[in-house]
Write a protein that holds these residues in place. Structure first.
Motif, PDB file in Angstrom:
ATOM      1  N   LEU A 153      50.703  34.738  41.271  1.00 17.14           N
ATOM      2  CA  LEU A 153      50.828  35.296  39.929  1.00 17.14           C
ATOM      3  C   LEU A 153      50.659  34.223  38.862  1.00 17.14           C
ATOM      4  CD1 LEU A 153      53.768  37.772  40.576  1.00 17.14           C
ATOM      5  CD2 LEU A 153      51.439  38.407  39.891  1.00 17.14           C
ATOM      6  N   GLN A 154      51.110  33.027  39.167  1.00 13.00           N
ATOM      7  CA  GLN A 154      50.911  31.914  38.240  1.00 13.00           C
ATOM      8  C   GLN A 154      49.421  31.618  38.075  1.00 13.00           C
ATOM      9  OE1 GLN A 154      52.632  28.139  39.484  1.00 13.00           O
ATOM     10  NE2 GLN A 154      53.099  27.620  37.358  1.00 13.00           N
ATOM     11  N   ALA A 155      48.686  31.618  39.189  1.00 10.60           N
ATOM     12  CA  ALA A 155      47.244  31.395  39.133  1.00 10.60           C
ATOM     13  C   ALA A 155      46.548  32.533  38.398  1.00 10.60           C
ATOM     14  CB  ALA A 155      46.688  31.243  40.541  1.00 10.60           C
ATOM     15  N   GLN A 156      46.978  33.757  38.643  1.00 12.39           N
ATOM     16  CA  GLN A 156      46.419  34.906  37.942  1.00 12.39           C
ATOM     17  C   GLN A 156      46.669  34.806  36.433  1.00 12.39           C
ATOM     18  OE1 GLN A 156      44.151  36.240  39.975  1.00 12.39           O
ATOM     19  NE2 GLN A 156      44.834  38.340  39.564  1.00 12.39           N
ATOM     20  N   GLN A 157      47.850  34.386  36.076  1.00 10.90           N
ATOM     21  CA  GLN A 157      48.197  34.234  34.665  1.00 10.90           C
ATOM     22  C   GLN A 157      47.282  33.208  33.997  1.00 10.90           C
ATOM     23  OE1 GLN A 157      52.032  32.247  33.320  1.00 10.90           O
ATOM     24  NE2 GLN A 157      52.528  34.372  32.816  1.00 10.90           N
ATOM     25  N   ALA A 158      46.977  32.140  34.714  1.00  9.41           N
ATOM     26  CA  ALA A 158      46.076  31.120  34.171  1.00  9.41           C
ATOM     27  C   ALA A 158      44.669  31.672  33.953  1.00  9.41           C
ATOM     28  CB  ALA A 158      46.030  29.923  35.117  1.00  9.41           C
ATOM     29  N   ARG A 159      44.295  32.699  34.739  1.00 12.13           N
ATOM     30  CA  ARG A 159      42.993  33.347  34.578  1.00 12.13           C
ATOM     31  C   ARG A 159      43.026  34.451  33.520  1.00 12.13           C
ATOM     32  NH1 ARG A 159      43.625  33.940  40.392  1.00 12.13           N
ATOM     33  NH2 ARG A 159      42.568  32.238  41.484  1.00 12.13           N
ATOM     34  N   GLY A 160      44.188  34.698  32.949  1.00 16.38           N
ATOM     35  CA  GLY A 160      44.325  35.778  31.992  1.00 16.38           C
ATOM     36  C   GLY A 160      44.484  37.133  32.640  1.00 16.38           C
ATOM     37  N   GLN A 161      44.941  37.155  33.895  1.00 22.29           N
ATOM     38  CA  GLN A 161      45.117  38.413  34.624  1.00 22.29           C
ATOM     39  C   GLN A 161      46.600  38.614  34.934  1.00 22.29           C
ATOM     40  OE1 GLN A 161      42.397  38.357  37.982  1.00 22.29           O
ATOM     41  NE2 GLN A 161      40.670  38.821  36.641  1.00 22.29           N
ATOM     42  N   ALA A 162      47.098  39.784  34.588  1.00 16.98           N
ATOM     43  CA  ALA A 162      48.534  40.037  34.664  1.00 16.98           C
ATOM     44  C   ALA A 162      49.000  40.611  35.993  1.00 16.98           C
ATOM     45  CB  ALA A 162      48.946  40.991  33.539  1.00 16.98           C
ATOM     46  N   PHE A 163      48.038  41.003  36.840  1.00 10.82           N
ATOM     47  CA  PHE A 163      48.409  41.664  38.096  1.00 10.82           C
ATOM     48  C   PHE A 163      47.760  40.960  39.277  1.00 10.82           C
ATOM     49  CE2 PHE A 163      49.066  44.862  34.796  1.00 10.82           C
ATOM     50  CZ  PHE A 163      50.335  45.323  35.113  1.00 10.82           C
ATOM     51  N   LEU A 164      48.011  41.466  40.471  1.00 11.15           N
ATOM     52  CA  LEU A 164      47.603  40.758  41.680  1.00 11.15           C
ATOM     53  C   LEU A 164      46.097  40.624  41.841  1.00 11.15           C
ATOM     54  CD1 LEU A 164      50.068  42.118  44.400  1.00 11.15           C
ATOM     55  CD2 LEU A 164      50.193  39.961  43.140  1.00 11.15           C
ATOM     56  N   ALA A 165      45.362  41.673  41.492  1.00 15.80           N
ATOM     57  CA  ALA A 165      43.925  41.687  41.754  1.00 15.80           C
ATOM     58  C   ALA A 165      43.079  41.616  40.494  1.00 15.80           C
ATOM     59  CB  ALA A 165      43.547  42.945  42.542  1.00 15.80           C
ATOM     60  N   ALA A 166      43.669  41.915  39.348  1.00 12.94           N
ATOM     61  CA  ALA A 166      42.881  42.049  38.123  1.00 12.94           C
ATOM     62  C   ALA A 166      43.808  41.995  36.919  1.00 12.94           C
ATOM     63  CB  ALA A 166      42.120  43.372  38.147  1.00 12.94           C
ATOM     64  N   GLU A 167      43.225  42.156  35.744  1.00 14.19           N
ATOM     65  CA  GLU A 167      44.028  42.284  34.538  1.00 14.19           C
ATOM     66  C   GLU A 167      44.808  43.600  34.545  1.00 14.19           C
ATOM     67  OE1 GLU A 167      45.967  42.239  31.006  1.00 14.19           O
ATOM     68  OE2 GLU A 167      45.141  40.564  32.149  1.00 14.19           O
ATOM     69  N   ARG A 168      44.231  44.619  35.178  1.00 15.32           N
ATOM     70  CA  ARG A 168      44.884  45.924  35.211  1.00 15.32           C
ATOM     71  C   ARG A 168      45.694  46.094  36.502  1.00 15.32           C
ATOM     72  NH1 ARG A 168      40.259  46.561  37.801  1.00 15.32           N
ATOM     73  NH2 ARG A 168      40.092  48.211  39.396  1.00 15.32           N
ATOM     74  N   PHE A 169      46.577  47.069  36.468  1.00 18.80           N
ATOM     75  CA  PHE A 169      47.359  47.473  37.635  1.00 18.80           C
ATOM     76  C   PHE A 169      46.432  48.170  38.634  1.00 18.80           C
ATOM     77  CE2 PHE A 169      49.783  50.833  39.779  1.00 18.80           C
ATOM     78  CZ  PHE A 169      50.902  50.158  40.239  1.00 18.80           C
ATOM     79  N   THR A 170      46.491  47.778  39.901  1.00 17.82           N
ATOM     80  CA  THR A 170      45.692  48.406  40.951  1.00 17.82           C
ATOM     81  C   THR A 170      46.580  48.768  42.134  1.00 17.82           C
ATOM     82  OG1 THR A 170      45.132  46.399  42.211  1.00 17.82           O
ATOM     83  CG2 THR A 170      43.728  46.932  40.308  1.00 17.82           C
ATOM     84  N   VAL A 171      45.961  49.378  43.129  1.00 13.23           N
ATOM     85  CA  VAL A 171      46.700  49.757  44.326  1.00 13.23           C
ATOM     86  C   VAL A 171      47.266  48.533  45.045  1.00 13.23           C
ATOM     87  CG1 VAL A 171      44.710  49.779  45.904  1.00 13.23           C
ATOM     88  CG2 VAL A 171      46.656  51.324  46.314  1.00 13.23           C
TER      89      VAL A 171
END
Length: 218
Positions: A153-171
């Motif tokens: 999640l820290q790496a995702q945050q650095a990419r500007g993505q708030a969720f596990l797979a993308a910026e949006r909530f996914t399955v």
């Protein structure tokens, strides 16, 4: 209705119910509890011979598709009843699909048993029956997988993505958060993994999840 989901929200059936609700599907819900013998009737055993909820029956032109195992049910619903448009919970790219698969399997293999132990022995069971030593041991083991998802999640945050797979909530988030939410009664774990805690809360606060959970009190 082509899609039927068996099971109550206060069970692992929350996963396919949540997925179907996120997608706005018109589905038939059979609120079959996991206690009381309902899952052991000949009719239900013909659907799931394991005698567990959830189970999903998808009536399709080529014939019924029957499946069980909650993660499989949620992933199937997202893949075959959603649109890969980059807006819904359905994975829109191979990378998103890979994330959904790996975090779902990861949650079951690395976290589910211990998260359930924390839930039961910190909150759900009557206090005289709780065994703090079991919860303590489960929390120590959970610190390892929670460190893994915290770093992701820290790496995702650095990419500007708030969720596990993308910026949006996914399955991917739906499946993993439905497991890790069970560990929330552990203040020690949540305080030590603030990004994970915040992500769980964002997932649990989604209108679709709240709507599904409300079916248990309707």
């Amino acid at each position: 209705m082509s899609l039927t989901i068996y099971g109550i929200a206060a069970s692992r059936a929350v996963r396919p119910l949540w997925a179907a609700t996120e997608l706005g599907l018109d589905f038939h819900h059979v609120p079959l509890p996991y206690q009381g013998g309902g899952t052991r009737t000949p009719g239900f055993l013909a659907i799931n011979p394991n005698g567990h909820v959830p189970a999903v029956v998808d009536a399709r032109p080529e014939g019924d598709v029957v499946l069980w195992e909650s993660m499989a049910c949620a992933l199937y619903i997202a893949r075959h009843h959603g649109r890969a448009d980059g807006q819904s919970i359905t994975p829109a790219t191979p990378r998103e699909d890979a994330e959904a698969l790996r975090w779902s399997f990861w949650a079951v293999n690395e976290a589910e048993a211990d998260a359930l132990t924390v839930l039961m022995h910190r909150m759900v069971m009557p206090e005289p029956r709780r065994k703090p030593e079991l919860a303590n041991a489960a929390e120590r083991r959970l610190a390892v997988p929670l460190r893994v998802i915290e770093q992701h999640l820290q790496a995702q945050q650095a990419r500007g993505q708030a969720f596990l797979a993308a910026e949006r909530f996914t399955v991917a988030d739906l499946c993993a958060a439905s497991v890790l939410n069970w560990a929330r009664p552990s203040r020690t774990l949540m305080d030590a993994h603030p990004l994970t805690h915040g992500w769980i809360l964002r997932c649990m606060e989604r209108p679709a999840h709240r709507a599904v959970k409300a079916t248990d009190t309707a």
